[in-house]
Design a protein around this motif. Structure first.
Motif, PDB file in Angstrom:
ATOM      1  N   ALA A 392       0.803  -1.390   0.102  1.00 54.63           N
ATOM      2  CA  ALA A 392       0.059  -0.075   0.015  1.00 54.63           C
ATOM      3  C   ALA A 392       0.735   1.174  -0.177  1.00 54.63           C
ATOM      4  O   ALA A 392       0.694   2.210   0.666  1.00 54.63           O
ATOM      5  CB  ALA A 392      -0.936   0.062   1.243  1.00 54.63           C
ATOM      6  N   SER A 393       1.895   1.276  -1.174  1.00 49.73           N
ATOM      7  CA  SER A 393       2.706   2.546  -0.936  1.00 49.73           C
ATOM      8  C   SER A 393       2.954   2.816  -2.307  1.00 49.73           C
ATOM      9  O   SER A 393       2.366   2.248  -3.503  1.00 49.73           O
ATOM     10  CB  SER A 393       3.977   2.128  -0.337  1.00 49.73           C
ATOM     11  OG  SER A 393       4.751   1.205  -1.313  1.00 49.73           O
ATOM     12  N   LYS A 457       9.731   6.229  -2.000  1.00 50.20           N
ATOM     13  CA  LYS A 457       8.226   5.478  -1.664  1.00 50.20           C
ATOM     14  C   LYS A 457       7.484   6.447  -0.663  1.00 50.20           C
ATOM     15  O   LYS A 457       8.222   6.823   0.169  1.00 50.20           O
ATOM     16  CB  LYS A 457       8.756   4.042  -0.955  1.00 50.20           C
ATOM     17  CG  LYS A 457       8.781   3.001  -2.026  1.00 50.20           C
ATOM     18  CD  LYS A 457       8.962   1.724  -0.894  1.00 50.20           C
ATOM     19  CE  LYS A 457       7.989   0.759  -1.865  1.00 50.20           C
ATOM     20  NZ  LYS A 457       8.118  -0.848  -1.029  1.00 50.20           N
ATOM     21  N   VAL A 458       6.349   6.512  -1.210  1.00 49.51           N
ATOM     22  CA  VAL A 458       5.306   7.481  -0.189  1.00 49.51           C
ATOM     23  C   VAL A 458       4.447   6.755  -0.070  1.00 49.51           C
ATOM     24  O   VAL A 458       3.844   5.563  -0.716  1.00 49.51           O
ATOM     25  CB  VAL A 458       5.178   8.659  -0.816  1.00 49.51           C
ATOM     26  CG1 VAL A 458       6.301   9.540  -1.186  1.00 49.51           C
ATOM     27  CG2 VAL A 458       4.369   8.595  -2.245  1.00 49.51           C
ATOM     28  N   ARG A 459       3.627   6.884   1.055  1.00 48.14           N
ATOM     29  CA  ARG A 459       2.382   6.362   1.388  1.00 48.14           C
ATOM     30  C   ARG A 459       1.321   7.574   1.591  1.00 48.14           C
ATOM     31  O   ARG A 459       1.505   8.262   2.614  1.00 48.14           O
ATOM     32  CB  ARG A 459       2.512   5.304   2.687  1.00 48.14           C
ATOM     33  CG  ARG A 459       1.078   4.570   3.260  1.00 48.14           C
ATOM     34  CD  ARG A 459       1.322   3.885   4.227  1.00 48.14           C
ATOM     35  NE  ARG A 459       1.966   2.540   3.463  1.00 48.14           N
ATOM     36  CZ  ARG A 459       3.057   1.934   4.349  1.00 48.14           C
ATOM     37  NH1 ARG A 459       3.478   2.515   5.075  1.00 48.14           N
ATOM     38  NH2 ARG A 459       3.526   0.913   3.598  1.00 48.14           N
ATOM     39  N   SER A 460       0.053   7.620   0.972  1.00 54.60           N
ATOM     40  CA  SER A 460      -0.783   8.333   1.281  1.00 54.60           C
ATOM     41  C   SER A 460      -1.936   7.802   2.293  1.00 54.60           C
ATOM     42  O   SER A 460      -2.027   6.981   2.765  1.00 54.60           O
ATOM     43  CB  SER A 460      -1.311   8.688  -0.060  1.00 54.60           C
ATOM     44  OG  SER A 460      -1.903   7.741  -0.604  1.00 54.60           O
ATOM     45  N   ILE A 461      -2.831   9.108   2.614  1.00 55.66           N
ATOM     46  CA  ILE A 461      -3.831   8.630   3.364  1.00 55.66           C
ATOM     47  C   ILE A 461      -5.255   8.686   2.451  1.00 55.66           C
ATOM     48  O   ILE A 461      -5.530   9.781   2.044  1.00 55.66           O
ATOM     49  CB  ILE A 461      -4.322   9.964   4.459  1.00 55.66           C
ATOM     50  CG1 ILE A 461      -2.975   9.517   5.515  1.00 55.66           C
ATOM     51  CG2 ILE A 461      -5.246   9.423   5.363  1.00 55.66           C
ATOM     52  CD1 ILE A 461      -2.899  10.525   6.728  1.00 55.66           C
ATOM     53  N   LEU A 491      -9.143   7.951  -3.621  1.00 53.77           N
ATOM     54  CA  LEU A 491      -8.956   6.377  -3.173  1.00 53.77           C
ATOM     55  C   LEU A 491      -7.694   6.116  -3.736  1.00 53.77           C
ATOM     56  O   LEU A 491      -7.695   5.147  -4.706  1.00 53.77           O
ATOM     57  CB  LEU A 491     -10.139   5.808  -3.913  1.00 53.77           C
ATOM     58  CG  LEU A 491     -11.485   6.080  -3.240  1.00 53.77           C
ATOM     59  CD1 LEU A 491     -12.704   5.173  -3.992  1.00 53.77           C
ATOM     60  CD2 LEU A 491     -11.548   5.384  -1.732  1.00 53.77           C
ATOM     61  N   SER A 492      -6.444   6.640  -3.270  1.00 54.18           N
ATOM     62  CA  SER A 492      -5.408   6.411  -4.077  1.00 54.18           C
ATOM     63  C   SER A 492      -4.822   5.211  -3.466  1.00 54.18           C
ATOM     64  O   SER A 492      -3.633   4.436  -4.213  1.00 54.18           O
ATOM     65  CB  SER A 492      -4.244   7.395  -3.284  1.00 54.18           C
ATOM     66  OG  SER A 492      -4.180   7.271  -1.835  1.00 54.18           O
ATOM     67  N   LEU A 493      -5.365   4.498  -2.675  1.00 49.80           N
ATOM     68  CA  LEU A 493      -4.845   3.028  -2.493  1.00 49.80           C
ATOM     69  C   LEU A 493      -5.658   2.007  -3.015  1.00 49.80           C
ATOM     70  O   LEU A 493      -5.320   0.765  -2.854  1.00 49.80           O
ATOM     71  CB  LEU A 493      -4.483   2.768  -0.988  1.00 49.80           C
ATOM     72  CG  LEU A 493      -3.566   3.730  -0.229  1.00 49.80           C
ATOM     73  CD1 LEU A 493      -3.268   3.578   1.180  1.00 49.80           C
ATOM     74  CD2 LEU A 493      -2.108   3.666  -1.021  1.00 49.80           C
TER      75      LEU A 493
END
Length: 661
Positions: A392-393, A457-461, A491-493
């Protein structure tokens, strides 16, 4: 059979695009082949190798960027005519460099993908597919998503024209004329297609595909239904697939599968059994591999794998041994050849250094002139922003033709930056004022010398959407910078599914086990409809059981992360006890195991910062969203929820959700 290959760098052309290098057919068995490559300066270079040196056959003048290069010719004859796609034009050259074709397609967009089969020409822009026969328009198709590659099954084997489109929405679209015959869903966005064994296999229907998330698969395209034969996963988390070829590098009579990835890894798979391919060899280059070919290039009788990289290097991995077995005379001859080459390279280097000094002085003088006009140097950036569904990134890959000095990353939505093992850059964070300017992240990556590729690498909310910007500054003078923007969606993930009811008109029907997903959709759709002054009716039906189900899905991850956090927090105290007492025999086994695994625990915790907080946030959002649909505000009960989460009791958590009303 052990595969041992030696690396040889032949020459460098301009920046190259995907699938723009080919080997011309050999004049005889085991004879050396000529190499033809097109670059983004619009130059086609054809050369051969003689005594280890690149000898030019022909070279065209600069022009528009070359997006694709293919070989063609009449069916069942050597494919030695060179075709290039540049802008909306297709040009053809003989193997000697004489232009015989200039076909202006009148496409409104530039050509992105091309395939040639006899007199048939298959071209794709971003969303448009066109089929031409003898340069006359035959068929047309508008794709529902971006087209990454195109291929046609061999007409001489399947006796009909069957084009295949590789599309960004994780689908291979099989066409018949101007119509869609059927779709094949694959595991990731397909980026490249190739005929199995170079000819489609025994049936002519077998296609190998590579995806942007690093998977490779084989599908048989029959007249009615696809047959999935095998798929290679990406357990090692390597880069996406950019190029594929088939060639018998082992010399055992069976063609191996050659793969080039966007992280510079070159792989060779062979078929020890009749079923799945097995990795036999890999080699890491420092930049993405745009094209790959198997053949004989450097010396008669020695097969090799030739790769062209993003910055234009033509690199061979040859079966010719570096240290020859022979008498002293042969060794002396090799030594003299090497000394001559070194001497030539030294003189060329000295000449280039003198030229650089002269040009720098010339630039300094002209820049101090009263009529000076500053010119910004142009440079090319190859970038990719893709979702990794496994963790999930998002991966942001930036590749520059010259060394990168620094990259500044800015975001107007909250995101986390995650550690990447391959990343040797030093990162520093600046404080941000998020309220008036919506500036949530400002980080600078300072790269080491000669770094041309940077992976972040980034992880969004989910639910918080906006823009991520990367300011790329290379090590060139005068200093210049390019800004690249990447949209972070609500709904980025989530990723696309293809089970859709096409009978519905004028309405969207959304289903999810997670109420928060529906809540985000409702908020975003309402906001966008209001902005566009569209009347939108939204109704919803909430199944209470879905909340319990979602909590049961999240809870094992929550439990694992809580246990990991507790173990990490105990490490310092346990190490202090170990120093004071001299040994740890008196400790319980579970505490001794924490000390033994301390390095692995810290490494895992470091790789996933704020993971536990994210899970807390997901459960809190789920709690608030559940009651928001009932018209109840339960934000005052959130502190009590957090206390229950700290206790990590699944039954207690579910009971709290059900009793909070």
């Amino acid at each position: 059979m052990e595969l041992s290959l030696a690396r040889v760098d032949y020459l460098q052309v301009g920046v190259t695009s995907q699938k723009t290098m080919k080997l011309l057919p050999a004049s005889g068995r085991k004879a050396t082949q000529k190499v033809v490559v097109g670059d983004q300066d619009g130059v086609i270079t054809c050369f051969g190798i003689k005594k280890g040196e690149a000898v030019p056959v022909f070279k065209t003048l600069p022009g528009q960027k070359i997006a694709r290069l293919e070989l063609g010719g009449a069916l069942n004859t050597p494919q030695e005519k060179i075709f290039v796609a540049t802008g909306s034009e297709v040009r053809g050259y003989t193997k000697r460099g004489k232009q015989f074709l200039s076909f202006e397609t009148n496409l409104t967009e530039s050509i992105k993908a091309m395939h040639i089969s006899g007199a048939d020409l298959f071209l794709c822009a971003n969303y448009i597919y066109n089929h031409y026969c003898d340069c006359k328009d035959q068929h047309y198709y508008l794709s529902g998503d971006k087209i990454n590659d195109v291929l046609c099954l061999p007409v001489e084997k399947v006796n009909c024209i069957t084009p295949v489109l590789a599309c960004q929405d994780r689908v291979l679209r099989i066409l018949q004329g101007s119509d869609l015959l059927y779709e094949v869903e694959v595991s990731g966005p397909p980026t490249v297609l190739a005929l199995n064994n170079g000819n489609g296999g025994d049936s002519g229907e077998e296609i190998v595909f590579g995806t942007s998330d690093g998977k490779v698969g084989l599908i048989q395209i029959t007249g009615s239904n696809p047959v999935h034969k095998w798929e290679i996963g990406n357990e090692k988390k390597r880069g996406g697939i950019l190029c594929i070829d088939s060639f018998d590098i082992l010399g055992d009579g069976v063609k191996e599968l050659l793969i080039g990835r966007d992280d510079g890894v070159l792989e060779v798979y062979n078929f020890e059994s009749a079923d799945d391919p097995v990795l036999r060899y890999d080699h890491a280059l420092s930049e993405s591999i745009a094209s790959i070919q198997g053949g004989c290039v450097g010396k008669d009788g020695y097969d090799e794998i030739l790769a062209s990289t993003y910055s234009g290097w033509l690199t061979g991995l040859t079966t010719e041994p570096i240290h020859r077995e022979g008498g002293s005379g042969e060794e002396l001859k090799l030594s003299q050849e090497m000394q001559s080459k070194i001497s030539s390279l030294r003189s060329e280097l000295e000449h280039l250094q003198m030229k650089v000094v002269q040009e720098r002085e010339k630039y300094q003088q002209s820049s101090q002139s009263s009529t000076a006009v500053s010119s910004v140097p142009a440079f090319s950036v190859n970038d990719k922003f893709t979702l990794n569904k496994d963790d999930a990134s998002y991966s942001l890959i930036l590749e520059v033709q010259t060394a990168i000095d620094n990259v500044l990353v800015q975001s107007d939505v909250p995101i986390d930056l995650l550690d990447v093992d391959k990343n040797s850059a030093v990162v520093s964070f600046s404080s941000c004022d998020s309220e008036p300017n919506s500036n949530f992240l400002l980080a600078t990556y300072r790269c080491q010398a000669n770094t041309t590729r940077l992976e972040l690498k980034v992880r969004s909310i989910e639910g918080q959407y906006g823009t991520l910007q990367a300011y790329v500054t290379p090590r060139i003078q005068p200093k210049t910078c390019q800004v690249h923007q990447y949209h972070i969606k609500p709904l980025s993930l989530h990723q696309r599914t293809h089970s859709i009811d096409h009978d519905r008109k004028g309405e969207g029907f959304f289903k999810s086990d997670n109420i928060s997903t529906i809540s985000i959709l409702k908020d975003v759709l309402s906001k966008e409809a209001t902005k566009r002054k569209i009347n939108l009716n939204i109704s919803y039906d909430i199944n209470e059981e879905s909340v319990r189900y979602t909590l049961k899905l999240i809870h094992p991850k929550l439990e694992y992360q809580q246990l990991l956090a507790k173990k990490v927090h105990l490490i310092d105290a346990l190490k202090e006890l170990q120093v004071h007492e001299g040994n740890v025999d008196f400790l319980l086994p579970k505490y001794r195991s924490i000390l033994e695994e301390a390095d692995q625990l810290l490494e895992e915790y470091k790789k996933q910062p704020a993971h536990l907080e994210r899970l807390y946030g997901m459960i809190t959002d789920l709690f608030i969203d559940k009651f928001k649909f009932k018209g109840t505000n339960v934000k005052t009960k959130v502190p009590l929820l957090l206390e229950i989460l700290d206790g990590c009791d699944q039954d207690g958590l579910i009971a709290f959700f059900e009793a909070a009303a």
